[in-house]
Design a protein around this motif. Structure first.
Motif, PDB file in Angstrom:
ATOM      1  N   PHE A   1       0.842  -1.194   0.000  1.00 25.62           N
ATOM      2  CA  PHE A   1       0.000   0.000   0.000  1.00 25.62           C
ATOM      3  C   PHE A   1       0.878   1.245   0.000  1.00 25.62           C
ATOM      4  O   PHE A   1       2.040   1.202   0.436  1.00 25.62           O
ATOM      5  CB  PHE A   1      -0.884   0.039   1.261  1.00 25.62           C
ATOM      6  N   VAL A   2       0.305   2.348  -0.442  1.00 24.81           N
ATOM      7  CA  VAL A   2       0.977   3.631  -0.259  1.00 24.81           C
ATOM      8  C   VAL A   2       1.010   3.926   1.236  1.00 24.81           C
ATOM      9  O   VAL A   2       0.150   3.457   1.992  1.00 24.81           O
ATOM     10  CB  VAL A   2       0.255   4.761  -1.022  1.00 24.81           C
ATOM     11  N   PRO A   3       2.007   4.688   1.711  1.00 24.81           N
ATOM     12  CA  PRO A   3       2.122   4.934   3.157  1.00 24.81           C
ATOM     13  C   PRO A   3       1.045   5.872   3.686  1.00 24.81           C
ATOM     14  O   PRO A   3       0.584   6.776   2.983  1.00 24.81           O
ATOM     15  CB  PRO A   3       3.512   5.563   3.290  1.00 24.81           C
ATOM     16  N   LEU A   4       0.673   5.633   4.939  1.00 22.89           N
ATOM     17  CA  LEU A   4      -0.234   6.533   5.639  1.00 22.89           C
ATOM     18  C   LEU A   4       0.558   7.752   6.097  1.00 22.89           C
ATOM     19  O   LEU A   4       1.527   7.619   6.844  1.00 22.89           O
ATOM     20  CB  LEU A   4      -0.854   5.822   6.850  1.00 22.89           C
ATOM     21  N   LEU A   5       0.135   8.927   5.671  1.00 25.42           N
ATOM     22  CA  LEU A   5       0.811  10.163   6.032  1.00 25.42           C
ATOM     23  C   LEU A   5      -0.058  10.978   6.970  1.00 25.42           C
ATOM     24  O   LEU A   5      -1.288  10.879   6.936  1.00 25.42           O
ATOM     25  CB  LEU A   5       1.139  10.983   4.776  1.00 25.42           C
ATOM     26  N   GLY A   6       0.583  11.784   7.788  1.00 25.78           N
ATOM     27  CA  GLY A   6      -0.150  12.609   8.726  1.00 25.78           C
ATOM     28  C   GLY A   6      -0.499  13.966   8.150  1.00 25.78           C
ATOM     29  O   GLY A   6      -0.078  14.335   7.053  1.00 25.78           O
ATOM     30  N   GLY A   7      -1.291  14.704   8.886  1.00 25.35           N
ATOM     31  CA  GLY A   7      -1.673  16.035   8.475  1.00 25.35           C
ATOM     32  C   GLY A   7      -2.725  16.018   7.388  1.00 25.35           C
ATOM     33  O   GLY A   7      -3.303  14.986   7.067  1.00 25.35           O
ATOM     34  N   THR A   8      -2.985  17.192   6.820  1.00 23.98           N
ATOM     35  CA  THR A   8      -3.949  17.318   5.730  1.00 23.98           C
ATOM     36  C   THR A   8      -3.304  18.088   4.581  1.00 23.98           C
ATOM     37  O   THR A   8      -2.330  18.814   4.777  1.00 23.98           O
ATOM     38  CB  THR A   8      -5.231  18.053   6.176  1.00 23.98           C
TER      39      THR A   8
END
Length: 214
Positions: free
Chosen positions: A203-210
């Motif tokens: 999967f693509v990585p889970l990133l924080g923020g918006t």
């Protein structure tokens, strides 16, 4: 598109059933939701083949098998509340909604959230799409019977566990020390949580923020 229902049925018969996806509610949803409407028009002809496809800003719609597998691992029943982390195209949300689940979905990229919200509404799927940081979950509608994470995470976020109901299940593609990711099912029980590992995946990585483009 030609008759997309034939393509969707073929997808179920040739990609999902041979790989031991057995939940009839999942198979019905995969055969009934028009996947080609959740990808960019130039990829519509490829929507039902066994591969992920790009949807913009380096994000993808997962291959059909992974969508079906993760949905089956949720063991969700009609009427349950589900939190999805990572709306993306909205296809996973549509599958869950078709199965009679109450769905809240959080997307960090604003144009993806808005596009998915409109598409789901136009197709008649009652999904609450929130533009926000998926690592935070969505406390306003908690607790959830099920949580599904559709991006690779280094850990199970404490807020997800907090927002998961007792006896709830969380499915996440988690980074593993051997490299890549594996599907993890975490069950929340009286005495704590129990983990069970399943398929390797990517999967693509889970990133924080918006992210805001508007």
């Amino acid at each position: 598109m030609n008759d997309w229902r034939l393509d969707a049925s073929k997808m179920v018969e040739e990609q999902l059933i041979p790989r031991n996806v057995r939940d009839m509610a999942v198979l019905r949803a995969m055969a009934s939701v028009p996947r080609h409407l959740f990808v960019p028009r130039r990829y519509a002809e490829d929507a039902y083949i066994d591969r992920p496809l790009p949807i913009g800003d380096r994000q993808t719609i997962s291959q059909p098998y992974i969508v079906a597998r993760m949905t089956e691992l949720l063991e969700a029943r009609s009427g349950m509340k589900v939190l999805e982390i990572g709306t993306g195209s909205g296809y996973q949300s549509a599958i869950l909604s078709f199965m009679g689940l109450q769905v809240w979905s959080v997307e960090r990229i604003d144009f993806l959230a808005e596009r998915a919200r409109k598409r789901l509404s136009d197709l008649g799927f009652a999904v609450h799409v929130i533009h926000g940081d998926g690592r935070m979950g969505f406390a306003d509608a908690a607790p959830y019977d099920r949580i599904i994470v559709t991006a690779a995470s280094e850990r199970v976020e404490p807020l997800w566990e907090e927002q998961l109901a007792l006896e709830g299940r969380l499915v996440v593609p988690k980074d593993v020390t051997t490299g890549g990711q594996r599907l993890l099912v975490r069950r929340k029980e009286d005495r704590g949580c129990t983990d069970t590992w399943y398929d390797y995946c990517r999967f693509v990585p889970l990133l924080g923020g918006t992210v805001e483009f508007f």
